[in-house]
Design a protein around this motif. Structure first.
Motif, PDB file in Angstrom:
ATOM      1  N   ILE A 430       0.854  -1.112  -0.056  1.00 21.62           N
ATOM      2  CA  ILE A 430      -0.114   0.048   0.059  1.00 21.62           C
ATOM      3  C   ILE A 430       1.045   1.357   0.031  1.00 21.62           C
ATOM      4  CG2 ILE A 430      -1.766   1.237   1.371  1.00 21.62           C
ATOM      5  CD1 ILE A 430      -2.663  -1.361   2.544  1.00 21.62           C
ATOM      6  N   LEU A 431       0.890   2.030  -0.964  1.00 19.72           N
ATOM      7  CA  LEU A 431       1.618   3.154  -1.258  1.00 19.72           C
ATOM      8  C   LEU A 431       0.902   4.473  -0.763  1.00 19.72           C
ATOM      9  CD1 LEU A 431       4.110   4.600  -2.152  1.00 19.72           C
ATOM     10  CD2 LEU A 431       3.406   4.606  -4.443  1.00 19.72           C
ATOM     11  N   MET A 432       1.530   4.879   0.330  1.00 20.39           N
ATOM     12  CA  MET A 432       0.676   6.398   1.003  1.00 20.39           C
ATOM     13  C   MET A 432       1.709   7.537   0.237  1.00 20.39           C
ATOM     14  SD  MET A 432      -1.536   6.169   3.287  1.00 20.39           S
ATOM     15  CE  MET A 432      -1.524   7.478   4.396  1.00 20.39           C
ATOM     16  N   ILE A 433       0.898   8.518  -0.473  1.00 24.03           N
ATOM     17  CA  ILE A 433       1.331   9.658  -1.049  1.00 24.03           C
ATOM     18  C   ILE A 433       0.604  10.922  -0.546  1.00 24.03           C
ATOM     19  CG2 ILE A 433       1.683  10.860  -3.228  1.00 24.03           C
ATOM     20  CD1 ILE A 433       1.545   8.127  -4.711  1.00 24.03           C
ATOM     21  N   ARG A 434       1.639  11.776  -0.085  1.00 31.70           N
ATOM     22  CA  ARG A 434       0.900  12.950   0.351  1.00 31.70           C
ATOM     23  C   ARG A 434       1.458  13.956  -0.240  1.00 31.70           C
ATOM     24  NH1 ARG A 434       1.026  14.914   6.838  1.00 31.70           N
ATOM     25  NH2 ARG A 434      -0.473  16.666   6.645  1.00 31.70           N
ATOM     26  N   ASN A 435       0.755  15.400  -0.183  1.00 29.46           N
ATOM     27  CA  ASN A 435       1.232  16.627  -0.778  1.00 29.46           C
ATOM     28  C   ASN A 435       2.587  16.967  -0.311  1.00 29.46           C
ATOM     29  OD1 ASN A 435       1.672  19.398  -1.276  1.00 29.46           O
ATOM     30  ND2 ASN A 435      -0.379  20.205  -0.612  1.00 29.46           N
ATOM     31  N   PRO A 436       3.696  16.997  -0.901  1.00 26.11           N
ATOM     32  CA  PRO A 436       4.894  17.222  -0.797  1.00 26.11           C
ATOM     33  C   PRO A 436       5.151  18.390   0.312  1.00 26.11           C
ATOM     34  CG  PRO A 436       4.803  17.647  -2.976  1.00 26.11           C
ATOM     35  CD  PRO A 436       3.380  17.128  -2.673  1.00 26.11           C
ATOM     36  N   TYR A 437       4.367  19.433  -0.107  1.00 23.45           N
ATOM     37  CA  TYR A 437       4.498  20.737   0.713  1.00 23.45           C
ATOM     38  C   TYR A 437       4.157  20.487   2.295  1.00 23.45           C
ATOM     39  CZ  TYR A 437       5.242  23.396  -3.512  1.00 23.45           C
ATOM     40  OH  TYR A 437       5.639  24.029  -4.782  1.00 23.45           O
ATOM     41  N   LYS A 438       3.203  19.736   2.358  1.00 24.49           N
ATOM     42  CA  LYS A 438       2.783  19.223   3.843  1.00 24.49           C
ATOM     43  C   LYS A 438       3.861  18.353   4.222  1.00 24.49           C
ATOM     44  CE  LYS A 438      -0.859  21.960   4.041  1.00 24.49           C
ATOM     45  NZ  LYS A 438      -2.246  21.379   3.904  1.00 24.49           N
ATOM     46  N   HIS A 494      -3.800   8.111  -1.646  1.00 23.71           N
ATOM     47  CA  HIS A 494      -3.481   9.543  -1.213  1.00 23.71           C
ATOM     48  C   HIS A 494      -3.887   9.808  -0.033  1.00 23.71           C
ATOM     49  CE1 HIS A 494      -2.149  10.253  -5.289  1.00 23.71           C
ATOM     50  NE2 HIS A 494      -3.198   9.554  -5.751  1.00 23.71           N
ATOM     51  N   PHE A 495      -3.178  10.443   0.734  1.00 19.31           N
ATOM     52  CA  PHE A 495      -3.398  10.971   2.071  1.00 19.31           C
ATOM     53  C   PHE A 495      -4.802  11.918   2.243  1.00 19.31           C
ATOM     54  CE2 PHE A 495      -3.037  14.143   5.697  1.00 19.31           C
ATOM     55  CZ  PHE A 495      -2.702  13.452   6.874  1.00 19.31           C
ATOM     56  N   GLU A 496      -4.527  12.565   1.381  1.00 17.89           N
ATOM     57  CA  GLU A 496      -5.836  13.669   1.185  1.00 17.89           C
ATOM     58  C   GLU A 496      -7.130  13.033   0.976  1.00 17.89           C
ATOM     59  OE1 GLU A 496      -2.074  15.642   0.906  1.00 17.89           O
ATOM     60  OE2 GLU A 496      -2.969  13.874  -0.396  1.00 17.89           O
ATOM     61  N   ASP A 497      -7.106  11.852   0.302  1.00 18.17           N
ATOM     62  CA  ASP A 497      -8.467  11.223  -0.218  1.00 18.17           C
ATOM     63  C   ASP A 497      -8.872  10.281   1.077  1.00 18.17           C
ATOM     64  OD1 ASP A 497      -8.366  12.144  -2.650  1.00 18.17           O
ATOM     65  OD2 ASP A 497      -7.440  10.499  -3.497  1.00 18.17           O
ATOM     66  N   LEU A 498      -7.774   9.929   1.831  1.00 22.40           N
ATOM     67  CA  LEU A 498      -8.328   8.861   3.078  1.00 22.40           C
ATOM     68  C   LEU A 498      -8.669  10.056   4.198  1.00 22.40           C
ATOM     69  CD1 LEU A 498      -7.977   6.238   4.479  1.00 22.40           C
ATOM     70  CD2 LEU A 498      -5.627   7.017   5.411  1.00 22.40           C
ATOM     71  N   LYS A 499      -8.257  11.204   4.354  1.00 22.24           N
ATOM     72  CA  LYS A 499      -8.747  12.222   5.195  1.00 22.24           C
ATOM     73  C   LYS A 499     -10.343  12.425   4.816  1.00 22.24           C
ATOM     74  CE  LYS A 499      -7.177  16.396   7.750  1.00 22.24           C
ATOM     75  NZ  LYS A 499      -6.234  17.435   7.788  1.00 22.24           N
ATOM     76  N   PRO A 574      -4.090  14.548  -6.115  1.00 21.33           N
ATOM     77  CA  PRO A 574      -5.035  15.163  -5.975  1.00 21.33           C
ATOM     78  C   PRO A 574      -5.018  16.906  -6.500  1.00 21.33           C
ATOM     79  CG  PRO A 574      -4.608  13.837  -3.987  1.00 21.33           C
ATOM     80  CD  PRO A 574      -3.488  13.799  -5.093  1.00 21.33           C
ATOM     81  N   GLU A 575      -6.214  17.425  -6.709  1.00 21.92           N
ATOM     82  CA  GLU A 575      -6.217  18.644  -7.274  1.00 21.92           C
ATOM     83  C   GLU A 575      -5.543  19.807  -6.583  1.00 21.92           C
ATOM     84  OE1 GLU A 575      -7.277  19.939  -9.909  1.00 21.92           O
ATOM     85  OE2 GLU A 575      -7.727  18.028 -11.021  1.00 21.92           O
TER      86      GLU A 575
END
Length: 580
Positions: A430-438, A494-499, A574-575
């Motif tokens: 399971i590959l978790m990806i998050r906005n790199p700025y955050k 995607h971290f944002e989608d999970l949230k 994510p957008e």
């Protein structure tokens, strides 16, 4: 005779006086010796008082203080001074208090609770679990030891909130946490686990079965294996009326089968939010639903998921007991989440049989790996493992942390690795990806402030931050690219989608792990989603830490990752953080 002696006694003194007038240096040497001798006397007095604090009569007074108390003059003053100095020396040798709230320290007296400022002694609650104490001796004004009780992981004796700490758990810490949340009982188990509740729902057993020392204070006992040392919290009755922590969930349509969806209900005269929340809390339910004069209690279930919120105007009906509050109506319920913990998803264990199919939970540091582990453990009921060992995570309940990553006893394995060899060592990921700025800011905070702390302004403004971005930003991209390239079977989350949509995303993760989905558990997870390592939002800085040069580099990396995802027929990034 007296007149004859005066000249004789005065002669030696006169000679000494004349001697020191001629030799001032010797005079000052004599004064120095005198003061040194006096200090030694005072020091000896201090040691003497330390070895006999109660005195021969057992009165508890300092032996250097005059018993009579009626003397005057130099003798009395000297005695008082010696006693004072003796206590000073004794205090300097006393070991500092290891445990206790700040107000128990001398310089924190102004922060003491009202009962402490009034002089009421309630500090003995620190030793409730001390070996050899009787139940009567354990009682005090703050908490009363009830006894040792059986605790079943499937049906807890105390069914409120709970927390674990395998390094620093103490009796007082557990009591304090439960009292703060308004619970009537606090129970300690296995030396490191704390459970809270409003009623005890299990039989008691012999005190000898609660025989494990607390992890944070070896002199006290904190239950045993499946055994709870339970205390009644006398002060919690006042705080139990406060529901500032009850969370407003929204306005929801009445479920089709109210009796099944919300099994407990009652008509309450002069209805208010507090009264309904109070009733549901007492009945150990996590949801309080107000429907006019009726209060319903229950847990989130497929019959009442709380996923479809309605316009709050549909619930605008004033409470009979509080005009400024909305109490809903027969068709639309106002719902609050109480302080009661939903325990349907709290049991966790290792896999019953060792698995040869290794699944990685891979992410760049700061991308939410620890949070995802918390969610997966609650949703599946199985511990997660790790490629590393983090003692702070283990102490907070991630028991799979100590297992070797190849043990096969955990449902998935945390890793930040990204090399070809390491990726090909697992069967799926399971590959978790998050906005790199955050993600970069979160990892920088962890690096310089700990799991839930923050980096200082000096670190942000110093050379550490630019150097960190220079080294870590390319790693954010290469980490994802490597797992997409070398991973055998990859599920991207995607971290944002999970949230944003925890239920659906977590359901997909459970299915990917090859387990049957329990919707009740997933709904339970939604109410316990934060876990022990939630940082209270990225602390706002006085300025944007990213320079235009940094942003240009990171935006280019985002485009590279977005392109790689789409080439594998996966949704792009994510957008919200895609470069415009």
């Amino acid at each position: 005779m007296c007149v004859a002696r005066e000249p004789i006694m005065a002669r030696p003194l006169l000679k000494i006086h004349r001697y020191f007038r001629r030799k001032p240096i010797r005079f000052f040497s004599f004064i120095l010796l005198y003061l040194t001798a006096g200090s030694l006397v005072f020091l000896h007095s201090g040691f003497s008082s330390d070895t006999s604090t109660t005195g021969a009569s057992g009165s508890g007074r300092d032996p250097l203080i005059s018993e009579g108390g009626g003397g005057t003059g130099a003798g009395s003053s000297t005695s008082d001074a010696l006693g004072l100095l003796g206590r000073v020396f004794k205090e300097t040798r006393r070991a500092p208090r290891r445990f206790g709230p700040p107000w128990m320290k001398e310089n924190g007296a102004q922060d003491a609770p009202e009962w402490a400022r009034r002089g009421v002694d309630r500090t003995s609650s620190w030793s409730h679990g001390a070996k050899g104490r009787t139940t009567k001796e354990m009682d005090d004004g703050r908490a009363k030891h009830i006894g040792c009780y059986i605790d079943d992981t499937q049906k807890r004796a105390l069914r409120g909130v709970s927390f674990l700490d395998y390094k620093k758990m103490t009796v007082f810490r557990c009591q304090d946490n439960c009292a703060e949340r308004g619970y009537l009982y606090a129970g300690l188990e296995f030396g490191a686990e704390c459970y809270c509740g409003h009623k005890i729902q299990a039989p008691n057993v012999s005190e000898s079965e609660c025989n494990m020392e607390c992890k944070g204070e070896k002199s006290n006992l904190c239950g045993g294996p499946n055994r709870l040392s339970i205390y009644r919290l006398e002060l919690s009755q006042e705080s139990a009326r406060r529901y500032g922590s009850a969370i407003f969930k929204g306005c929801f349509k009445r479920p089709d089968n109210v009796t099944l969806a919300l099994p407990a209900s009652a008509v309450i005269k002069n209805m208010s939010v507090d009264k309904c929340v109070d009733m549901c809390t007492e009945k150990e339910f996590s949801l309080a639903a107000l429907a006019g004069e009726k209060c319903h209690c229950g847990f989130p279930t497929p019959l009442f998921t709380l996923h479809e919120r309605e316009d709050e105007e549909l619930c605008l009906q004033h409470c009979a007991g509080e005009d400024f509050e909305s109490c809903g109506n027969n068709d639309f319920f106002v719902v609050y989440q109480t302080q009661v913990q939903d325990n349907r998803c709290m049991d966790r264990r290792f896999l019953p049989t060792r698995s040869k199919h290794l699944v990685a939970l891979a992410s760049f540091p700061g991308a939410g790996n620890t949070w995802a582990r918390h969610l997966i453990e609650l949703a599946t009921g199985y511990y997660t493992g790790s490629y590393y060992f983090d003692g702070s995570l283990y102490n907070k309940g991630f028991k799979g942390e100590r297992d070797h990553w190849r043990s096969g006893r955990t449902i998935c394995i945390k890793t930040h690795e990204s090399g070809k060899k390491e990726i090909e060592a697992v069967d799926a990921s399971i590959l978790m990806i998050r906005n790199p700025y955050k993600a970069l800011m979160a990892e920088f905070n962890r690096k310089y402030g700990g799991h839930i702390g923050f980096a200082s302004q000096a670190h942000w403004r110093g050379k550490e931050w630019p150097e960190f971005v220079k080294n870590y930003a390319p790693w954010w991209a290469s980490h994802t690219l490597d797992w997409l390239k070398y991973g055998k079977t990859v599920q991207v989350v995607h971290f944002e989608d999970l949230k944003r949509d925890l239920f659906s995303e977590l359901k997909g993760m459970v299915i990917f792990l090859g387990l049957e989905v329990s919707e009740d558990r997933l709904l339970c997870v939604e109410g316990q989603k934060d876990g022990n390592f939630k940082r209270s939002g990225l602390r706002k800085l006085e300025y944007d830490p990213y320079t235009p040069e940094m942003r240009a580099t990171i935006d280019g990396l985002i485009k590279t990752v977005d392109t790689a995802l789409r080439k594998r027929n996966l949704p792009g990034v994510p957008e919200e953080y895609r470069p415009r």
